[in-house]
Structure formats: C-alpha cells, structure tokens
Motif scaffolding. Structure first.
Motif, short mmCIF file in Angstrom:
data_model
loop_
_atom_site.label_atom_id
_atom_site.label_comp_id
_atom_site.label_asym_id
_atom_site.label_seq_id
_atom_site.Cartn_x
_atom_site.Cartn_y
_atom_site.Cartn_z
N UNK A 6 11.25 9.21 -5.83
CA UNK A 6 11.10 7.77 -6.10
C UNK A 6 10.94 6.97 -4.83
N UNK A 7 10.07 5.96 -4.89
CA UNK A 7 9.82 5.08 -3.75
C UNK A 7 8.61 5.44 -2.93
N UNK A 8 8.04 6.64 -3.10
CA UNK A 8 6.86 7.03 -2.34
C UNK A 8 5.64 6.26 -2.84
N UNK A 9 4.74 5.94 -1.91
CA UNK A 9 3.51 5.23 -2.23
C UNK A 9 2.40 6.24 -2.48
N UNK A 10 1.66 6.04 -3.56
CA UNK A 10 0.56 6.93 -3.94
C UNK A 10 -0.74 6.15 -4.00
N UNK A 11 -1.83 6.86 -3.76
CA UNK A 11 -3.16 6.26 -3.90
C UNK A 11 -3.59 6.39 -5.36
N UNK A 12 -3.94 5.27 -5.95
CA UNK A 12 -4.38 5.25 -7.33
C UNK A 12 -5.90 5.28 -7.37
N UNK A 13 -6.44 6.16 -8.20
CA UNK A 13 -7.89 6.34 -8.31
C UNK A 13 -8.50 6.56 -6.91
N UNK A 14 -8.13 7.62 -6.22
CA UNK A 14 -8.62 7.84 -4.84
C UNK A 14 -10.14 7.96 -4.81
N UNK A 15 -10.81 7.24 -3.90
CA UNK A 15 -12.28 7.35 -3.78
C UNK A 15 -12.68 8.69 -3.19
N UNK A 16 -13.95 9.10 -3.32
CA UNK A 16 -14.39 10.41 -2.79
C UNK A 16 -14.26 10.54 -1.29
N UNK A 17 -14.23 9.43 -0.57
CA UNK A 17 -14.15 9.50 0.90
C UNK A 17 -12.75 9.82 1.40
N UNK A 18 -11.75 9.82 0.53
CA UNK A 18 -10.38 10.10 0.95
C UNK A 18 -10.17 11.60 1.00
N UNK A 19 -9.57 12.08 2.08
CA UNK A 19 -9.23 13.50 2.23
C UNK A 19 -7.87 13.59 2.92
N UNK A 20 -7.36 14.80 3.00
CA UNK A 20 -6.05 14.99 3.62
C UNK A 20 -6.10 14.59 5.09
N UNK A 21 -5.21 13.69 5.52
CA UNK A 21 -5.18 13.18 6.89
C UNK A 21 -6.04 11.98 7.14
N UNK A 22 -6.79 11.53 6.14
CA UNK A 22 -7.68 10.38 6.30
C UNK A 22 -6.86 9.10 6.48
N UNK A 23 -7.30 8.27 7.45
CA UNK A 23 -6.67 6.97 7.62
C UNK A 23 -7.05 6.07 6.45
N UNK A 24 -6.06 5.37 5.95
CA UNK A 24 -6.29 4.50 4.79
C UNK A 24 -5.72 3.14 5.09
N UNK A 25 -6.26 2.19 4.35
CA UNK A 25 -5.80 0.81 4.44
C UNK A 25 -5.59 0.29 3.03
#
Length: 399
Positions: free
Chosen positions: A376-395
């Motif tokens: 509980x409390x972890x942030x997740x990406x909802x509907x991740x776009x195709x450009x997201x991969x493991x280690x990718x910087x996100x905003x």
C-alpha cells in the motif's frame, strides 16, 4: 593576428553552443504518465447481468364449466381479496335448431309419447297378472287346509305371485324410463330464449389477496370449460430473475449476496435463492448462441418506492461471488500481461518506471486484488504508453 584570435574564439563559442543544443535535443525526455496509488480496502468480485422482476406465485382463474360469462368489470391493477367474486357465469344457451332437426325432434317426441302409452299398457297388464296370482294363492291356501292340495303345489303358487310382483316392478320402471325419454325429446323443441331471471348465476372467486395482473376475457362470451378469465398475483411476493451464462452460474451458489440496481431507486440487497438445474439456449444481440441459466434472487427488504415495481420490470442484478474485507487493491488499468500468462505493473521509483511482476488473486471492473508484489502507498502508472519501459524516466501528468 588579433582578428584571427577573435575569429577562433567566435567560431569556438558557436561550435560549443551548437554542440550543447544538439546534446539537449537528443537527450531522452521523461515520458508523461498518469498514476494511481496502491490502497487497502474491501474487494468485491461480482457477476453483473440484466434481470427482471417476477411474481413468485401467479394464479390463473379459469371457467370451471362451459358457461356464458358476463362482462368482467375488474381491470389490471385492481386489488382483490381472497374469496371476492371476480367473474359471474350463467348457463350457456342451447344451440339453434333448424327445420330438419325440428322435424326429427318432433318425430322423436311422438315416438316417445307412444312409448309411454305402451309402458302404461304393460304396467296395467302386470297389475292384472299380480291380481290373478293373488286370487290363485288364496284358493290354493284354502284347498291345502282342507287336504285337497299338497304343500308343494302351494309353494309353486306363492312363487308365481312373487314373480308377478317383480314383473310389475319392472313394468313400472319401464314406464318411468319412457316418461323421461319423452321429456328429453321434448326439451329439444323448447324455445331458445333463456330467462335471465330464472338462470342461477355461478360466481368465480379470487384464490388469494392480490392485484389483477391481466384480464384475458373482459367481454361477455360463451366459453368452454377451462378457459382462462384473468390472472391474479401478490406484488408483495416479488423476486428477481437473472439469466446468467452457465460459466458464471456455477460460481453463483445458493446464499450469495446480490445487489439489485438501476431500478429507479437505491441499491437493494438480496440473496440467491435458487439456481435452476436446466439451461436453455439464447441468441445474443450479436447472433451468438449462448447457454444460460435462470438464477432466482430474493430481496432482503423492500425499500421505499419498491411498491411501484411490477411484474416483468427491468433491473440490473450484481451477484457477489468473492468478498475480501482487507485486500491490497490496484487499479485494473495498471495491469498488463507479462511472462507467459503472468501480470505486471510499472511502479514509480525516483522518477523512473520500474517493472514489477504481481500475483493477481481476483479482479472486477475497476480494481484488482493483489496477493503479492505490491505494498500500500506505492505509485503505479495507469494505462502505460508504449514508450514506457523498465528504467524509463517518467513525469507525472498533472490533471
């Protein structure tokens, strides 16, 4: 010489600026994503299907005998009590007689009248026979007392008298039969008009307290026995019928909690009372044949406004097949297939997307119950776009 140094410095500054600009242009930029937080709470997995209301008991009131029905004044929605007359039956009128049938009936009447006369003559002849046998018996008894006639002969005379009495009884019965046959033949020639004052009405009573659902025969008519007149039911005894796919029906066991929604009021709580043992084939709107089963749901308590519901009204039934009070919940939109049938999510750590395999214990339309892999409390990406991969910087995209 000074001009050369200035030129070199200018060109060097321009080259450095161009290199810095190219470096900034080709550096990977953070991917804008939407996020959601892992929570804990109650998890419910349910089966949702359209349903309809249905009275538990419907009573069809029928005509018990062939008769003439008077006009029924009751209409759909009228309340009745058990024992109230809901219809009135009168004796049916006889069929019309044509000229040929009338002549045949008249001939039968004449023949029946002659039969009565013959029966009267036979009865008189039997009476004479009885009188003769009685006189013979008196004479034989006198001769027997004086010794001129044997006792055996006297017994024979007595038997003749008894036989004469039996013949007289038979003749009397034949005469009564002839009289009844004459009345039967004469009834065909009676006028067709039926005296309403002399006709005895036969009321048909309501079997239960309830409401008239349907008037099958509102107008006056002559009906055969067994004709349905109207239907009566008790709206207070209502159930919900949902037609589930057989693959879902095996999960909806007896006693499972159900929620009735979209009926025009607040959700209504209920319980599964029965899953019918036989399935049926139903063609969907897409033309696909489906095997479905009727599931019957009883209401725990009728809310305000439910009394306006009638038989056959459309509702939505949601049957809860899994209920976990304290579960780790993640949005369904954060899950995606991973590693041969497994599921995974992208969680955010230090501004980067991190691939995290998870074990899903159950899911509904909005949330998934995570058995392991998240806290509980972890942030997740909802509907991740195709450009997201493991280690990718996100905003994180601002709403």
């Amino acid at each position: 010489m000074k001009m050369n140094k200035r030129s070199i410095l200018g060109w060097g500054s321009a080259g450095a600026a161009t290199l810095a600009l190219l470096t900034w242009a080709f550096v990977p930029r953070p991917v804008a994503v939407e996020t959601a937080t892992v929570t804990t709470g109650r998890f419910e997995e349910s089966i949702e299907e359209d349903g309809r209301t249905r009275l538990k008991d419907r009573y069809t009131v029928s005509a018990p005998v062939a008769a003439r029905l008077t006009r029924i004044v009751l209409r759909e929605g009228d309340r009745v009590s058990a024992g109230d007359p809901v219809a009135v039956l009168l004796p049916a009128m006889p069929s019309m007689v044509d000229e040929r049938s009338a002549r045949e009936a008249a001939a039968r009447v004449a023949a029946a009248r002659a039969g009565v006369q013959r029966a009267n003559a036979a009865l008189e002849r039997a009476g004479i026979t009885v009188e003769e046998a009685r006189i013979e018996l008196e004479r034989s008894e006198l001769l027997t007392r004086e010794g001129f006639l044997s006792a055996a002969r006297l017994d024979i005379v007595r038997l003749h008298l008894a036989n004469a009495h039996r013949a007289q009884d038979a003749a009397r019965a034949e005469r009564e039969m002839a009289i009844q046959e004459q009345a039967l033949a004469a009834a065909v020639l009676q006028p067709l008009g039926l005296d309403k004052g002399s006709a005895q009405p036969m009321p048909v009573h309501a079997p239960i307290d309830g409401v008239v659902l349907k008037v099958t025969q509102p107008s006056e008519a002559t009906l055969p026995a067994g004709t349905a007149l109207l239907e009566i039911g008790d709206p207070a005894r209502m159930e919900v019928v949902a037609e589930l796919l057989t693959t879902d029906a095996v999960k909806a066991g007896l006693g499972h909690r159900a929620i009735i929604e979209r009926w025009g009021g607040p959700p209504v709580q209920g319980r599964v009372r029965r899953v019918e043992p036989a399935a049926f084939t139903k063609v969907s709107a897409l033309g696909i044949e489906e095997q479905r089963v009727k599931v019957l749901i009883d209401l725990d308590q009728q809310p305000a406004g439910w009394e306006l519901m009638g038989d056959g009204f459309r509702v939505t039934a949601r049957i809860v097949i899994q209920d976990v009070p304290h579960a780790v919940l993640a949005p369904v939109g954060a899950l995606f297939p991973f590693a041969d049938g497994g599921m995974a999510v992208y969680q955010i750590s230090n501004g980067r997307a991190r691939l995290q395999p998870v074990e899903v214990a159950g899911r509904n339309a909005n949330e998934a119950w995570i058995r392991s892999g998240l806290e509980p409390g972890q942030a997740l990406i909802v509907y991740p776009p195709p450009t997201v991969s493991d280690g990718q910087r996100v905003q994180i995209r601002r709403q």
